[in-house]
Design an enzyme around this catalytic site. Sequence first.
Site, PDB file in Angstrom:
ATOM      1  N   GLU A   1      -1.972  -1.153  -5.576  1.00 21.08           N
ATOM      2  CA  GLU A   1      -3.003  -0.863  -5.987  1.00 21.08           C
ATOM      3  C   GLU A   1      -3.032   0.130  -7.162  1.00 21.08           C
ATOM      4  OE1 GLU A   1      -4.175   2.365  -2.948  1.00 21.08           O
ATOM      5  OE2 GLU A   1      -2.188   2.639  -2.641  1.00 21.08           O
TER       6      GLU A   1
ATOM      7  N   ASP B   1       0.854  -1.082   0.069  1.00 21.58           N
ATOM      8  CA  ASP B   1       0.017  -0.007  -0.182  1.00 21.58           C
ATOM      9  C   ASP B   1       0.798   1.275  -0.075  1.00 21.58           C
ATOM     10  OD1 ASP B   1      -2.796   1.599   0.388  1.00 21.58           O
ATOM     11  OD2 ASP B   1      -1.577   1.993   2.209  1.00 21.58           O
TER      12      ASP B   1
ATOM     13  N   ASP C   1      -3.017   1.416   6.895  1.00 22.17           N
ATOM     14  CA  ASP C   1      -2.419   0.877   5.539  1.00 22.17           C
ATOM     15  C   ASP C   1      -2.046  -0.734   5.847  1.00 22.17           C
ATOM     16  OD1 ASP C   1      -2.124   3.668   5.466  1.00 22.17           O
ATOM     17  OD2 ASP C   1      -0.131   3.787   6.336  1.00 22.17           O
TER      18      ASP C   1
END
Length: 303
Positions: A160, A76, A242
Amino acid sequence: MGSFRLTGAIHIFEKEIQLPRLGRLRLKERGYLSTSGVHILSATVSERAWRWFVSIQVELEIADPEPIEKSIAGVDLGINRMAQVSDGTPFENPRALQRSLTKIKRLHRIVSRRVKGGANRRKAVRQLAKAYARTASIRKNALHQATTWLAKNKSAIMLENLNVSGMLKNHNLAQAIADVGWCEFRRQMGYKGMWYGCQVKTADRFYPSTKRCLRCGKVKDEMSLDERTYECQVCGLVMDRDLNAALNLEQLITARSAGSYACGEEKSMAAPERDQVLFHEARLVRRTERRNRMSIYLGGSAV
Ligand SMILES: [Zn+2]
Protein backbone atom coordinates in the site's frame (compact mmCIF):
# COMPACT_ATOMS: atom_id res chain seq x y z
CA MET A 1 24.08 11.59 15.42
CA GLY A 2 26.73 11.87 12.72
CA SER A 3 28.79 9.94 10.26
CA PHE A 4 31.78 10.21 7.98
CA ARG A 5 32.98 8.21 5.01
CA LEU A 6 36.49 6.93 4.48
CA THR A 7 38.11 5.67 1.30
CA GLY A 8 41.53 4.20 0.89
CA ALA A 9 43.21 1.16 2.36
CA ILE A 10 40.55 -0.71 4.34
CA HIS A 11 41.32 -4.16 5.64
CA ILE A 12 39.16 -6.56 7.56
CA PHE A 13 40.68 -9.01 9.99
CA GLU A 14 38.98 -11.60 12.09
CA LYS A 15 38.53 -9.35 15.12
CA GLU A 16 39.47 -5.94 13.80
CA ILE A 17 38.97 -3.52 10.96
CA GLN A 18 41.73 -1.26 9.69
CA LEU A 19 40.60 2.14 8.50
CA PRO A 20 42.56 5.02 6.93
CA ARG A 21 43.66 7.60 9.54
CA LEU A 22 41.95 5.71 12.39
CA GLY A 23 44.09 2.59 12.32
CA ARG A 24 42.94 -0.74 13.67
CA LEU A 25 39.64 -0.84 15.56
CA ARG A 26 38.37 -3.78 17.53
CA LEU A 27 35.01 -5.18 16.38
CA LYS A 28 32.30 -6.08 18.87
CA GLU A 29 30.43 -8.17 16.30
CA ARG A 30 32.53 -10.69 14.44
CA GLY A 31 32.30 -13.38 11.86
CA TYR A 32 29.88 -12.05 9.29
CA LEU A 33 32.20 -9.89 7.25
CA SER A 34 33.94 -11.75 4.45
CA THR A 35 37.65 -11.23 4.61
CA SER A 36 38.48 -12.51 1.16
CA GLY A 37 37.13 -12.31 -2.37
CA VAL A 38 35.49 -8.92 -1.97
CA HIS A 39 36.58 -5.52 -3.17
CA ILE A 40 36.05 -2.91 -0.47
CA LEU A 41 35.06 0.50 -1.86
CA SER A 42 34.57 2.58 1.25
CA ALA A 43 33.74 2.57 4.93
CA THR A 44 31.30 4.79 6.79
CA VAL A 45 31.67 5.31 10.51
CA SER A 46 28.52 6.48 12.26
CA GLU A 47 27.25 7.16 15.74
CA ARG A 48 23.74 6.52 17.03
CA ALA A 49 22.79 7.09 20.66
CA TRP A 50 26.38 6.86 21.86
CA ARG A 51 27.06 3.67 19.94
CA TRP A 52 29.51 3.47 17.08
CA PHE A 53 29.03 1.52 13.87
CA VAL A 54 31.02 0.98 10.73
CA SER A 55 29.43 0.14 7.37
CA ILE A 56 31.50 -1.02 4.48
CA GLN A 57 30.53 -0.85 0.86
CA VAL A 58 31.78 -3.82 -1.12
CA GLU A 59 31.67 -4.92 -4.73
CA LEU A 60 31.30 -8.55 -5.66
CA GLU A 61 29.96 -10.51 -8.58
CA ILE A 62 26.93 -12.66 -8.17
CA ALA A 63 24.96 -14.72 -10.62
CA ASP A 64 21.44 -13.72 -11.66
CA PRO A 65 18.77 -15.48 -9.64
CA GLU A 66 17.58 -18.78 -11.09
CA PRO A 67 14.32 -18.23 -12.97
CA ILE A 68 12.07 -20.28 -10.72
CA GLU A 69 8.31 -20.19 -10.55
CA LYS A 70 7.22 -18.03 -7.65
CA SER A 71 3.84 -16.66 -6.65
CA ILE A 72 2.74 -13.03 -6.37
CA ALA A 73 1.45 -11.48 -3.16
CA GLY A 74 -0.12 -8.42 -1.60
CA VAL A 75 1.43 -7.25 1.67
CA ASP A 76 -0.45 -5.23 4.28
CA LEU A 77 1.74 -3.44 6.82
CA GLY A 78 0.16 -2.58 10.12
CA ILE A 79 0.54 -1.68 13.75
CA ASN A 80 -1.06 -4.67 15.45
CA ARG A 81 0.57 -7.11 13.05
CA MET A 82 3.79 -6.02 11.39
CA ALA A 83 2.93 -7.51 8.00
CA GLN A 84 0.23 -9.77 6.61
CA VAL A 85 0.93 -11.59 3.34
CA SER A 86 -2.01 -12.46 1.08
CA ASP A 87 -1.06 -16.16 1.07
CA GLY A 88 -1.98 -16.20 4.77
CA THR A 89 1.53 -15.83 6.23
CA PRO A 90 1.57 -13.39 9.17
CA PHE A 91 4.63 -11.54 10.47
CA GLU A 92 3.83 -10.53 14.04
CA ASN A 93 5.48 -7.65 15.88
CA PRO A 94 8.20 -8.97 18.18
CA ARG A 95 7.22 -8.83 21.84
CA ALA A 96 10.50 -7.07 22.61
CA LEU A 97 9.17 -4.16 20.56
CA GLN A 98 6.15 -3.77 22.82
CA ARG A 99 8.37 -3.82 25.91
CA SER A 100 10.61 -1.20 24.33
CA LEU A 101 7.65 1.06 23.61
CA THR A 102 6.49 0.83 27.22
CA LYS A 103 9.97 1.82 28.35
CA ILE A 104 10.05 4.79 25.97
CA LYS A 105 6.75 6.08 27.32
CA ARG A 106 8.09 5.83 30.89
CA LEU A 107 11.33 7.62 29.98
CA HIS A 108 9.37 10.40 28.26
CA ARG A 109 7.53 11.04 31.53
CA ILE A 110 10.81 11.08 33.47
CA VAL A 111 12.37 13.60 31.06
CA SER A 112 9.39 15.93 31.34
CA ARG A 113 9.64 15.91 35.14
CA ARG A 114 13.34 16.85 35.24
CA VAL A 115 14.51 20.47 35.55
CA LYS A 116 15.61 21.96 32.24
CA GLY A 117 19.36 22.36 31.91
CA GLY A 118 20.05 20.04 34.83
CA ALA A 119 22.39 17.07 34.86
CA ASN A 120 19.56 14.67 35.71
CA ARG A 121 17.61 15.78 32.68
CA ARG A 122 20.64 15.31 30.45
CA LYS A 123 21.01 11.79 31.78
CA ALA A 124 17.31 11.01 31.21
CA VAL A 125 17.44 12.40 27.67
CA ARG A 126 20.40 10.15 26.96
CA GLN A 127 18.57 7.10 28.27
CA LEU A 128 15.58 8.01 26.12
CA ALA A 129 17.75 8.29 23.00
CA LYS A 130 19.22 4.87 23.72
CA ALA A 131 15.78 3.34 24.17
CA TYR A 132 14.67 4.82 20.83
CA ALA A 133 17.75 3.40 19.09
CA ARG A 134 17.15 -0.02 20.62
CA THR A 135 13.49 0.00 19.57
CA ALA A 136 14.47 0.95 16.04
CA SER A 137 16.98 -1.93 15.93
CA ILE A 138 14.43 -4.49 17.13
CA ARG A 139 11.95 -3.36 14.52
CA LYS A 140 14.54 -3.24 11.78
CA ASN A 141 15.63 -6.79 12.54
CA ALA A 142 12.05 -8.06 12.40
CA LEU A 143 11.54 -6.21 9.12
CA HIS A 144 14.67 -7.87 7.70
CA GLN A 145 13.23 -11.31 8.39
CA ALA A 146 9.98 -10.47 6.62
CA THR A 147 11.58 -8.76 3.60
CA THR A 148 14.12 -11.56 3.05
CA TRP A 149 11.35 -14.15 3.11
CA LEU A 150 9.22 -12.16 0.66
CA ALA A 151 12.08 -11.43 -1.75
CA LYS A 152 13.05 -15.09 -1.86
CA ASN A 153 9.56 -16.55 -2.13
CA LYS A 154 7.60 -14.10 -4.31
CA SER A 155 8.07 -12.93 -7.89
CA ALA A 156 6.15 -9.67 -7.32
CA ILE A 157 4.59 -7.95 -4.33
CA MET A 158 2.17 -5.05 -4.01
CA LEU A 159 2.43 -2.66 -1.07
CA GLU A 160 0.00 0.00 0.00
CA ASN A 161 1.09 3.61 -0.31
CA LEU A 162 2.29 5.59 2.66
CA ASN A 163 -0.03 8.44 3.57
CA VAL A 164 2.55 11.14 4.22
CA SER A 165 0.12 13.89 5.20
CA GLY A 166 -1.58 11.57 7.68
CA MET A 167 1.81 10.58 9.03
CA LEU A 168 2.81 14.17 9.75
CA LYS A 169 -0.43 14.88 11.59
CA ASN A 170 -0.18 11.77 13.73
CA HIS A 171 1.26 12.16 17.21
CA ASN A 172 0.59 8.60 18.30
CA LEU A 173 3.87 6.87 19.12
CA ALA A 174 2.93 3.39 17.88
CA GLN A 175 1.65 4.86 14.62
CA ALA A 176 4.77 6.95 14.15
CA ILE A 177 6.96 3.89 14.55
CA ALA A 178 4.79 1.87 12.19
CA ASP A 179 5.20 4.65 9.61
CA VAL A 180 8.96 4.65 9.99
CA GLY A 181 8.78 0.88 9.57
CA TRP A 182 7.00 1.34 6.25
CA CYS A 183 9.89 3.37 4.83
CA GLU A 184 12.42 0.85 6.08
CA PHE A 185 10.34 -2.05 4.70
CA ARG A 186 10.15 -0.35 1.32
CA ARG A 187 13.91 0.30 1.31
CA GLN A 188 14.80 -3.29 2.21
CA MET A 189 12.37 -4.71 -0.35
CA GLY A 190 13.95 -2.47 -2.98
CA TYR A 191 17.43 -3.96 -2.81
CA LYS A 192 16.45 -7.49 -1.78
CA GLY A 193 14.00 -7.58 -4.68
CA MET A 194 16.94 -6.95 -7.01
CA TRP A 195 19.04 -9.66 -5.42
CA TYR A 196 16.43 -12.38 -5.46
CA GLY A 197 14.25 -11.34 -8.42
CA CYS A 198 11.11 -9.94 -6.82
CA GLN A 199 9.33 -6.92 -8.31
CA VAL A 200 8.15 -4.41 -5.74
CA LYS A 201 5.05 -2.40 -6.64
CA THR A 202 3.15 0.28 -4.78
CA ALA A 203 -0.58 0.86 -4.94
CA ASP A 204 -2.11 4.21 -5.81
CA ARG A 205 -2.14 6.48 -2.76
CA PHE A 206 -5.94 6.46 -2.59
CA TYR A 207 -6.45 2.75 -3.17
CA PRO A 208 -8.68 1.67 -0.24
CA SER A 209 -7.06 -1.70 0.49
CA THR A 210 -8.35 -1.81 4.07
CA LYS A 211 -11.87 -0.47 3.49
CA ARG A 212 -12.61 -2.43 0.30
CA CYS A 213 -14.47 -5.74 0.36
CA LEU A 214 -12.46 -8.41 -1.38
CA ARG A 215 -15.51 -10.29 -2.63
CA CYS A 216 -17.92 -7.59 -3.88
CA GLY A 217 -15.68 -4.49 -4.10
CA LYS A 218 -17.84 -2.34 -1.84
CA VAL A 219 -15.79 0.36 -0.10
CA LYS A 220 -16.69 1.24 3.49
CA ASP A 221 -16.84 4.87 4.63
CA GLU A 222 -15.22 4.21 7.96
CA MET A 223 -13.08 1.47 9.42
CA SER A 224 -11.64 2.15 12.87
CA LEU A 225 -8.28 0.76 13.97
CA ASP A 226 -9.73 -1.59 16.58
CA GLU A 227 -12.02 -3.37 14.07
CA ARG A 228 -9.94 -6.50 13.62
CA THR A 229 -12.42 -8.24 11.32
CA TYR A 230 -13.77 -7.03 8.00
CA GLU A 231 -17.51 -7.56 7.86
CA CYS A 232 -19.23 -6.62 4.61
CA GLN A 233 -22.76 -5.26 4.96
CA VAL A 234 -23.45 -5.92 1.27
CA CYS A 235 -22.30 -9.47 0.55
CA GLY A 236 -21.77 -10.78 4.08
CA LEU A 237 -18.02 -11.48 3.78
CA VAL A 238 -16.32 -11.96 7.15
CA MET A 239 -12.52 -11.96 7.04
CA ASP A 240 -9.48 -10.95 9.08
CA ARG A 241 -8.96 -7.23 8.51
CA ASP A 242 -5.29 -7.48 7.47
CA LEU A 243 -5.81 -10.50 5.23
CA ASN A 244 -8.64 -8.75 3.37
CA ALA A 245 -6.31 -5.78 2.79
CA ALA A 246 -3.44 -8.00 1.63
CA LEU A 247 -5.68 -9.88 -0.81
CA ASN A 248 -7.01 -6.59 -2.21
CA LEU A 249 -3.41 -5.54 -2.85
CA GLU A 250 -2.64 -8.87 -4.52
CA GLN A 251 -5.63 -8.38 -6.86
CA LEU A 252 -4.10 -5.08 -7.99
CA ILE A 253 -1.08 -6.90 -9.47
CA THR A 254 -3.34 -9.07 -11.61
CA ALA A 255 -5.47 -6.08 -12.58
CA ARG A 256 -2.44 -4.05 -13.58
CA SER A 257 -0.91 -6.73 -15.76
CA ALA A 258 -4.27 -7.24 -17.45
CA GLY A 259 -4.33 -3.47 -18.09
CA SER A 260 -7.77 -2.90 -16.65
CA TYR A 261 -8.48 -1.20 -13.36
CA ALA A 262 -11.81 -0.84 -11.68
CA CYS A 263 -13.00 2.76 -12.02
CA GLY A 264 -11.72 5.07 -9.31
CA GLU A 265 -9.54 2.47 -7.70
CA GLU A 266 -6.44 2.97 -9.68
CA LYS A 267 -5.33 5.88 -11.83
CA SER A 268 -3.88 4.87 -15.13
CA MET A 269 -0.36 6.08 -15.69
CA ALA A 270 0.99 7.30 -19.01
CA ALA A 271 4.63 6.80 -18.08
CA PRO A 272 5.86 3.41 -16.96
CA GLU A 273 5.73 2.98 -13.23
CA ARG A 274 8.73 4.37 -11.44
CA ASP A 275 9.13 1.14 -9.50
CA GLN A 276 9.37 -0.91 -12.61
CA VAL A 277 11.86 1.40 -14.26
CA LEU A 278 14.05 1.29 -11.18
CA PHE A 279 13.81 -2.45 -11.11
CA HIS A 280 14.88 -2.88 -14.72
CA GLU A 281 17.77 -0.44 -14.42
CA ALA A 282 18.91 -2.23 -11.33
CA ARG A 283 18.78 -5.58 -13.07
CA LEU A 284 21.16 -4.31 -15.72
CA VAL A 285 23.65 -3.26 -13.08
CA ARG A 286 23.16 -6.47 -11.20
CA ARG A 287 24.65 -8.59 -13.94
CA THR A 288 28.11 -7.39 -13.17
CA GLU A 289 28.18 -6.38 -9.57
CA ARG A 290 26.46 -6.34 -6.29
CA ARG A 291 27.02 -3.54 -3.87
CA ASN A 292 26.43 -4.40 -0.33
CA ARG A 293 26.58 -2.53 2.92
CA MET A 294 27.06 -4.17 6.25
CA SER A 295 26.95 -2.42 9.60
CA ILE A 296 29.00 -3.66 12.49
CA TYR A 297 28.73 -2.47 16.03
CA LEU A 298 32.04 -1.10 17.26
CA GLY A 299 31.10 -0.38 20.84
CA GLY A 300 29.90 2.49 22.96
CA SER A 301 29.69 3.97 26.41
CA ALA A 302 27.18 3.04 29.08
CA VAL A 303 24.93 5.68 30.63
ZN1 LIG B 1 -18.77 -7.52 0.14
